[in-house]
Design an enzyme around this catalytic site. Structure first.
Site, PDB file in Angstrom:
ATOM      1  N   PHE A   1       0.872  -1.179   0.000  1.00  0.00           N
ATOM      2  CA  PHE A   1       0.000   0.000   0.000  1.00  0.00           C
ATOM      3  C   PHE A   1       0.915   1.237   0.000  1.00  0.00           C
ATOM      4  O   PHE A   1       0.849   2.087   0.875  1.00  0.00           O
ATOM      5  CB  PHE A   1      -0.940   0.002   1.225  1.00  0.00           C
TER       6      PHE A   1
ATOM      7  N   CYS B 201      -5.528   2.867   9.934  1.00  0.00           N
ATOM      8  CA  CYS B 201      -5.962   4.274  10.015  1.00  0.00           C
ATOM      9  C   CYS B 201      -7.470   4.346  10.215  1.00  0.00           C
ATOM     10  O   CYS B 201      -8.080   5.382   9.994  1.00  0.00           O
ATOM     11  CB  CYS B 201      -5.521   5.044   8.780  1.00  0.00           C
TER      12      CYS B 201
END
Ligand code: SAH
Length: 396
Positions: free
Chosen positions: A227, A339
């Site tokens: 990512f 997150c």
């Protein structure tokens, strides 16, 4: 007078300086406020508790601008809040080369709905609530006064605007239009930021300190940056002497920019591999092939969007962490992040622990990570603390 009156007993969260008032806490609305207008917040007994922005379409009917009944919400109020927020980041903006720094972090800087990131001489702003939208011109007028700023660009194209009944918007708000790529420095590295088409305002500034932390583990390492977006962690690792870095991302434009970022940092392109694809699929393939890494970074997007999909999200986090542990040998280092604000650090730790167990690894947490200091968390608003991470070391 425009005001909302709270139900009896519902002033408690406000007394604790929590800046959101949900529709269920409100007994009445007076004076027909329009979306975004400032309302007085009144306790059931009539005492004024503060002022906030009215948002009729949202579940959060009012977001508090000020808990001080004496404070009027005027352009002077915004000038004061904005200059304090910017001053608090002075050290980050100072120094050699163009800064990349968050100047305004919404609620946690006393400005719900307003995000302002600085990239070199440009500001990129998001106005995410009706209150923020209502005061946009005032805010922009103050922002252009900040030292060293030549333009303000809007990236209010986030999905959350829809919950407020606001259209998505992007474009120049004041001054010069930024170029397609704006250069910033971060520690020993430089990055190009696509402020017009990149994610959010263009760059994941919240990971600055964690990208810096990778240097300690990078020397000579074969590194996997899952990512990767525009390559941040990989470039930080290569700049600190990694043997190689492999970026995996599903976004081709992000990977193209990662390559340009490597060039900008004078990194030998033979040391950088870019793999476009789904990180789950790619890691599974490498697991089957027996490919191994010394250091892995997992920085996925927010998997948990709502409480309803938290258990699905948990499986996603578990899967990638399990795959990562399979690709690391003894002594291997894993930087793993979530997150999702809805995912607590405790739950995330449990998921990572389960992943290690299923991978047949024993591992330690050697450091706990969070969002950078320019993304502060107001003590009375823990919801704004969303980024959590661990540096894990595989023992065996
Ligand atoms: N670590 C980065 C930020 C990562 S943001 C930095 O420091 O800048 C999350 C990234 O995951 C985005 O770039 C997005 O394109 C990518 N992404 C989302 N879903 C993915 C998937 N299934 N496989 C690979 N990449 C994915």
């Amino acid at each position: 007078m425009k005001a909302i009156i709270l139900k009896r007993g519902r002033e408690k969260s406000l007394m604790r300086r929590h800046p959101w008032i949900f529709s269920g806490a409100i007994a009445g609305i007076e004076g027909h406020p329009r979306a975004g207008e400032t309302v007085d917040i009144l306790a059931a007994e009539g005492a004024i508790l503060g002022r906030g922005a009215y948002s009729p379409r949202s579940q959060m009917t009012v977001r508090v601008w000020s808990f001080d009944p004496q404070e009027e919400i005027t352009s002077a109020f915004f000038a004061d809040r904005l200059s304090r927020a910017a001053e608090a980041r002075g050290a980050l903006a100072a120094g050699e080369g163009p800064p990349g720094v968050r100047l305004v972090n919404a609620e946690s800087d006393g400005l719900p709905g307003i995000i302002v990131d600085r990239y070199g001489e440009y500001l990129v702003a998001q106005f995410l609530t009706t209150g923020a939208e209502y005061w946009k011109a005032t805010v922009v007028e103050e922002l252009v006064r900040l030292d060293g700023i030549s333009g303000v660009y809007e990236r209010s194209d986030a999905d959350v605007r829809e919950k407020e009944g606001l259209p998505k918007l992007a474009g120049v708000l004041a001054g010069a239009e930024p170029p397609d790529l704006v250069e910033i420095r971060e520690g020993p590295c430089r990055f190009l930021v696509d402020v017009k088409r990149g994610h959010k305002t263009g760059f994941y500034l919240d990971q600055r300190e964690n990208r810096a932390a990778i240097a300690e583990f990078a020397r000579g390492a074969v590194m996997l940056n899952c990512f990767s977006y525009t390559g941040g962690f990989g470039i930080a690792a290569l700049a600190a002497g990694a043997a190689s870095a492999t970026n995996v991302d599903s976004s081709a434009p992000a990977l193209a920019l990662a390559r340009r970022n490597a060039e900008l940092n004078g990194i030998d392109e033979a040391l950088l591999e870019n793999v476009e694809g789904d990180a789950f699929t790619v890691m599974r393939r490498w697991r089957d092939e027996g490919r191994m890494f010394d250091v892995i970074v997992l920085d996925p997007p927010k998997f948990a969007e709502s409480k309803a999909n938290l258990s699905r999200a948990s499986r996603g986090y578990k899967d990638i962490n399990l795959l990562a542990f399979r690709l690391l040998g003894p002594g291997g280092i894993l930087f793993t992040f979530s997150c999702s604000g809805l995912m607590s650090a405790e739950l995330f730790q449990k998921i990572v622990s389960d992943a290690a167990l299923d991978a047949g690894c024993e591992a330690q947490i050697i450091r706990r990570l969070a969002q950078a200091s320019d993304h502060p968390t107001l003590l009375s608003f823990p919801e704004s603390s969303y980024l959590k991470g661990f540096i894990c070391r595989v023992m065996r």
